[in-house]
Design an enzyme around this catalytic site. Structure first.
Site, PDB file in Angstrom:
ATOM      1  N   LYS A  38      50.465  38.504   5.117  1.00  0.00           N
ATOM      2  CA  LYS A  38      51.862  38.061   5.095  1.00  0.00           C
ATOM      3  C   LYS A  38      52.557  38.643   3.871  1.00  0.00           C
ATOM      4  CE  LYS A  38      53.087  33.783   3.904  1.00  0.00           C
ATOM      5  NZ  LYS A  38      53.428  32.340   3.957  1.00  0.00           N
ATOM      6  N   GLU A  62      53.567  27.883  13.336  1.00  0.00           N
ATOM      7  CA  GLU A  62      52.893  27.605  12.069  1.00  0.00           C
ATOM      8  C   GLU A  62      53.454  26.305  11.503  1.00  0.00           C
ATOM      9  OE1 GLU A  62      53.272  29.099   7.473  1.00  0.00           O
ATOM     10  OE2 GLU A  62      53.406  30.635   9.025  1.00  0.00           O
TER      11      GLU A  62
END
Length: 219
Positions: free
Chosen positions: A134, A44
């Site tokens: 998340k 990421e």
């Protein structure tokens, strides 16, 4: 839809997402390469990195599809998400939930993983198509929060990020996290130019996830 499911399954299979923050494009690429060498396929690249979109474009050309699952992080709005997707990002990660970003990602069948702290936020994110939520910032919770949330909301797939480290990574997995996001606890050695140590840490995190999952199956 098939491509989206494939990306989600690969992220879950890997079980670790490396959150890459850096002071330059070169540093971000070196950190990413070190993580991949250590076995973490899900990278990421946060958009706080200078030239982050160029980093994403570069990584897409340097690594094969089976070696890398490339996402963009710290995405706050749909406009930025679209730019990241055009640059090559295969999934979008946010520190918070944004309806327009969720809609855009659904439109293009790109996984969206928003940061949430409460069950209400998690429920809303799921209603807008977030397949993995998340849990952020993870350092405000104990790993047992995963079980507490999955009690009333067993369909929630949660990925803690922030505060996950070598000492507690296995507990997050054992409590039901589908994956873990690792930032500074993984990439810190890069600040001293020690990218080999980043690879070593990446390998350790991957091993912890595998062993924790194996223990759950045995148990």
């Amino acid at each position: 839809m098939v491509k989206k499911l494939n990306i989600l399954n690969r992220i879950i299979e890997c079980g670790v997402v490396a959150v890459v923050r850096a002071e330059s494009e070169i540093e971000a690429e070196k950190i990413s390469a070190a993580c991949i060498l250590g076995g973490i396929k899900a990278i990421e690249v946060t958009l706080t990195v200078p030239g982050a979109l160029e980093v994403i474009r570069s990584l897409k050309t340097k690594f094969k599809e089976e070696e890398l699952i490339l996402g963009a992080g710290s995405v706050l709005d749909s406009e930025t998400a679209r730019l990241a997707i055009l640059a090559g990002a295969e999934y979008i990660v946010s520190p918070c939930f944004d309806k327009n970003t969720a809609k855009l990602c659904n439109r293009y069948q790109v996984p969206y993983m928003p940061g949430c702290m409460t069950i209400t936020e998690i429920k809303t994110a799921m209603e807008y198509g977030a397949d993995i939520v998340k849990l952020f910032p993870g350092n405000t919770f104990d790993p047992s929060i995963i079980k507490s949330i999955n009690g009333p909301v067993p369909q929630a797939s949660l990925m803690p990020t922030g505060g996950v480290n070598l000492q507690n990574a296995d507990q997050w997995i054992k409590n039901g996290a589908v994956a873990i996001g690792i930032g500074s606890d993984l990439t810190k050695p890069a600040k001293q130019g020690n990218f080999d140590e980043v690879s070593t840490l990446a390998s350790q995190y991957c091993s912890i996830v595998r062993e924790a999952r194996a223990g759950m199956v045995v148990g």
